[in-house]
Motif scaffolding. Structure first.
Motif, mmCIF file in Angstrom:
data_model
loop_
_atom_site.group_PDB
_atom_site.id
_atom_site.type_symbol
_atom_site.label_atom_id
_atom_site.label_comp_id
_atom_site.label_asym_id
_atom_site.label_seq_id
_atom_site.Cartn_x
_atom_site.Cartn_y
_atom_site.Cartn_z
ATOM 1 N N MET A 1 1.134 -0.698 0.095
ATOM 2 C CA MET A 1 0.003 -0.305 0.110
ATOM 3 C C MET A 1 0.729 1.443 -0.157
ATOM 4 O O MET A 1 2.154 1.111 0.463
ATOM 5 N N ASN A 2 0.532 1.915 -1.208
ATOM 6 C CA ASN A 2 1.543 3.578 -1.330
ATOM 7 C C ASN A 2 0.329 4.636 0.115
ATOM 8 O O ASN A 2 -0.262 5.007 -0.069
ATOM 9 N N PRO A 3 2.148 4.713 1.388
ATOM 10 C CA PRO A 3 0.947 5.402 2.217
ATOM 11 C C PRO A 3 1.392 6.988 2.488
ATOM 12 O O PRO A 3 0.813 8.351 2.870
ATOM 13 N N PHE A 4 1.607 7.010 0.730
ATOM 14 C CA PHE A 4 1.901 8.797 0.449
ATOM 15 C C PHE A 4 0.432 9.469 -0.695
ATOM 16 O O PHE A 4 0.303 8.430 -1.376
ATOM 17 N N LYS A 5 0.692 10.438 -0.413
ATOM 18 C CA LYS A 5 -0.403 11.366 -1.133
ATOM 19 C C LYS A 5 -0.221 11.943 -2.004
ATOM 20 O O LYS A 5 0.902 12.537 -2.276
ATOM 21 N N HIS B 61 8.569 2.429 -1.532
ATOM 22 C CA HIS B 61 7.177 2.096 -1.963
ATOM 23 C C HIS B 61 6.316 2.481 -3.378
ATOM 24 O O HIS B 61 5.548 1.639 -3.576
ATOM 25 N N LEU B 62 7.217 4.112 -3.718
ATOM 26 C CA LEU B 62 6.755 4.274 -4.919
ATOM 27 C C LEU B 62 7.474 3.380 -6.093
ATOM 28 O O LEU B 62 5.586 3.169 -6.884
ATOM 29 N N ARG B 63 8.289 2.451 -6.186
ATOM 30 C CA ARG B 63 8.957 1.564 -7.445
ATOM 31 C C ARG B 63 7.677 0.323 -6.717
ATOM 32 O O ARG B 63 7.258 -0.308 -8.009
#
Length: 234
Positions: A1-5, A43-45
């Motif tokens: 899960m991506n934790p960033f908005k 996270h982003l990759r």
């Protein structure tokens, strides 16, 4: 899960709202191992299922707008905007003491372990001030603070933090360049924890669409507390 908005996204690049406590990529000189769950690139990759490329950096304790490119070519194009000073970054910070209504800090900063100095410029304007009836540090009977908007013209390591420290107005929550007494007061008495520095927006001309865009962060609990604190006085 991506934790960033994700604040902005097209096929060339995207922007996230980075929370405090996350590193852009694994730190090279950290004295302790940083878990991959605290690294943005991890996270982003995973989220995009491909390589993504950081265009600039924010220190781990700093929150706010952070750009990534979807390819090396896109990263080079965006880096060119930074090099040409066509990427306009705005921050907000809380500093010790009462600063001038607006100012310019032109102080060279060390970029190579103190051996090389580089031209460094930071612009700021004061948004609000507050004086609290507490003798923090025991030197003065009250504690005074300024809420400022900051525009770094250059992009040196810890530039905003070091510049305000050099003019005797260190940022609150800065454990490297700040004032430990006031940091403790903010943390323990006001319950405002961590570095009070947020990258609130980036303004630029999109190199591919030629559209002028401004990417802004969204409200958060910490800065809502800061706004409430300073609304007591102006």
């Amino acid at each position: 899960m991506n934790p960033f908005k994700i604040l902005f996204q097209d096929k060339h690049f995207f922007a996230i709202d980075k929370p405090a406590g996350y590193f852009v990529h694994p730190p090279e000189l950290s004295p302790y191992p940083v878990p991959r769950e605290k690294i943005c690139l991890y996270h982003l990759r995973k989220h995009f299922n491909q390589d993504v490329f950081p265009v600039h950096r924010l220190d781990a304790p700093t929150s706010g707008v952070l750009l990534f490119a979807m390819s090396r070519d896109s990263a080079r194009e965006l880096n060119r905007l930074f090099a040409d000073r066509k990427m306009h970054k705005t921050y907000q910070a809380v500093v010790r003491g009462i600063v001038e209504e607006e100012g310019r800090i032109d102080l060279p900063l060390e970029i190579d372990e103190g051996r090389v100095l580089a031209e460094s410029t930071t612009l700021y304007k004061r948004l609000s001030t507050i004086e609290l009836p507490f003798p923090v540090g025991k030197k003065y009977p009250t504690a005074r603070y300024s809420w400022v908007e900051v525009n770094p013209v250059t992009g040196r390591w810890h530039q905003i933090r070091r510049h305000f420290d050099r003019i005797a107005h260190p940022l609150l929550g800065d454990i490297e360049h700040g004032d430990s007494h006031h940091n403790r007061f903010f943390r323990d008495h006001l319950e405002i924890r961590g570095l009070c520095l947020k990258a609130t927006s980036i303004r630029m001309q999109n190199p591919w669409s030629q559209e002028e865009i401004t990417i802004r962060t969204e409200p958060c609990e910490k800065w809502d507390k800061i706004e409430k604190l300073f609304s007591q006085q102006s």
